[in-house]
Design a protein around this motif. Structure first.
Motif, mmCIF file in Angstrom:
data_model
loop_
_atom_site.group_PDB
_atom_site.id
_atom_site.type_symbol
_atom_site.label_atom_id
_atom_site.label_comp_id
_atom_site.label_asym_id
_atom_site.label_seq_id
_atom_site.Cartn_x
_atom_site.Cartn_y
_atom_site.Cartn_z
ATOM 1 N N ASN A 17 57.971 3.932 -19.906
ATOM 2 C CA ASN A 17 59.023 4.749 -19.303
ATOM 3 C C ASN A 17 58.478 5.641 -18.193
ATOM 4 O O ASN A 17 59.161 5.882 -17.193
ATOM 5 C CB ASN A 17 59.749 5.577 -20.363
ATOM 6 C CG ASN A 17 60.802 4.766 -21.072
ATOM 7 O OD1 ASN A 17 61.715 4.253 -20.451
ATOM 8 N ND2 ASN A 17 60.667 4.625 -22.380
ATOM 9 N N THR A 20 58.058 3.195 -15.151
ATOM 10 C CA THR A 20 59.330 2.750 -14.578
ATOM 11 C C THR A 20 60.111 3.924 -13.984
ATOM 12 O O THR A 20 60.706 3.803 -12.910
ATOM 13 C CB THR A 20 60.207 1.997 -15.602
ATOM 14 O OG1 THR A 20 60.425 2.827 -16.743
ATOM 15 C CG2 THR A 20 59.568 0.701 -16.028
ATOM 16 N N THR A 21 60.095 5.074 -14.645
ATOM 17 C CA THR A 21 60.821 6.234 -14.132
ATOM 18 C C THR A 21 60.221 6.703 -12.815
ATOM 19 O O THR A 21 60.944 6.995 -11.862
ATOM 20 C CB THR A 21 60.837 7.375 -15.175
ATOM 21 O OG1 THR A 21 61.408 6.884 -16.388
ATOM 22 C CG2 THR A 21 61.635 8.569 -14.688
ATOM 23 N N TYR A 156 66.331 1.114 -24.523
ATOM 24 C CA TYR A 156 66.666 0.864 -23.113
ATOM 25 C C TYR A 156 67.505 1.970 -22.466
ATOM 26 O O TYR A 156 67.850 1.865 -21.293
ATOM 27 C CB TYR A 156 67.417 -0.463 -22.976
ATOM 28 C CG TYR A 156 66.640 -1.636 -23.479
ATOM 29 C CD1 TYR A 156 65.389 -1.951 -22.954
ATOM 30 C CD2 TYR A 156 67.147 -2.419 -24.496
ATOM 31 C CE1 TYR A 156 64.670 -3.025 -23.437
ATOM 32 C CE2 TYR A 156 66.431 -3.505 -24.975
ATOM 33 C CZ TYR A 156 65.193 -3.796 -24.443
ATOM 34 O OH TYR A 156 64.492 -4.853 -24.919
ATOM 35 N N LEU A 159 65.749 3.560 -19.487
ATOM 36 C CA LEU A 159 65.671 2.567 -18.415
ATOM 37 C C LEU A 159 67.037 2.394 -17.745
ATOM 38 O O LEU A 159 67.128 2.340 -16.513
ATOM 39 C CB LEU A 159 65.179 1.218 -18.949
ATOM 40 C CG LEU A 159 65.118 0.086 -17.925
ATOM 41 C CD1 LEU A 159 64.130 0.416 -16.813
ATOM 42 C CD2 LEU A 159 64.757 -1.221 -18.608
#
Length: 192
Positions: A17, A20-21, A156, A159
């Motif tokens: 996370n 991706t963040t 998720y 995300l």
């Protein structure tokens, strides 16, 4: 690719996370710089993007992950997923957004911009942008968060928020940086 991501996010949710963040916050800034270039900015501002990547990956991701885990545990209505989702949206939009998320963003930006007086600059940013950001947040996020809380599996949720946030991050970057070049009208002032 999705199976690999699923395996990684299940094994290492925090690291996955954070990466991706950070990437998606940076994507929002890249979009803002491309679509809404500043009149005073001639070239791409890599430091600006790095600040957004750092904020997203290092600050927001760990807090967001804990927040969504906490919200997921809130089930005041037994066997009523719709009501629980509405309750979570209320908590997210009436507690987290105005008192944690928005102040955290502008305070972190004041520090990451290496201002000589980051506390005063954070206060200035909050005075200038808090209400405008919160008002605009309420026009976009409640419907999305209802879908997120009602239908997206727990691992998720962050995300999903991050993917939806590319546009929101573009807006935040534009609001924060566009006003320096006169691209925005003076946002409404409010004291908090």
């Amino acid at each position: 690719m999705f199976a690999s991501f699923n395996r990684i996010i299940t094994k290492k949710p925090l690291v996955t996370n954070m990466l991706t963040t950070g990437f998606l916050f940076g994507s929002g800034d890249l979009l803002a710089q491309s679509l809404f270039p500043s009149e005073t900015q001639k070239d791409f501002d890599a430091m600006r993007t790095l600040r957004l990547v750092s904020y997203g990956g290092i600050i927001f991701a760990p807090i967001g992950l804990k927040w969504y885990k906490f919200l997921g545990a809130l089930k005041p209505f037994k066997e009523r997923n719709m009501y629980n989702a509405i309750f979570r949206v209320g908590c997210d939009q009436l507690l987290f957004a105005p008192f944690v998320g928005i102040p955290m963003f502008y305070s972190a930006m004041a520090c990451l911009e290496l201002n000589p007086n980051p506390l005063q600059e954070a206060r200035n940013k909050l005075d200038r942008f808090w209400w405008t950001t919160l008002r605009d947040n309420w026009t976009v996020w409640p419907a999305f968060q209802y879908i997120n809380f009602a239908f997206v599996p727990p691992q998720y949720k962050l995300l999903a928020v991050n993917l939806f946030s590319i546009g929101w991050n573009c807006y935040l970057s534009w609001l924060l940086n566009g006003s320096k070049s006169g691209l925005t009208q003076e946002p409404e002032q409010i004291m908090i």
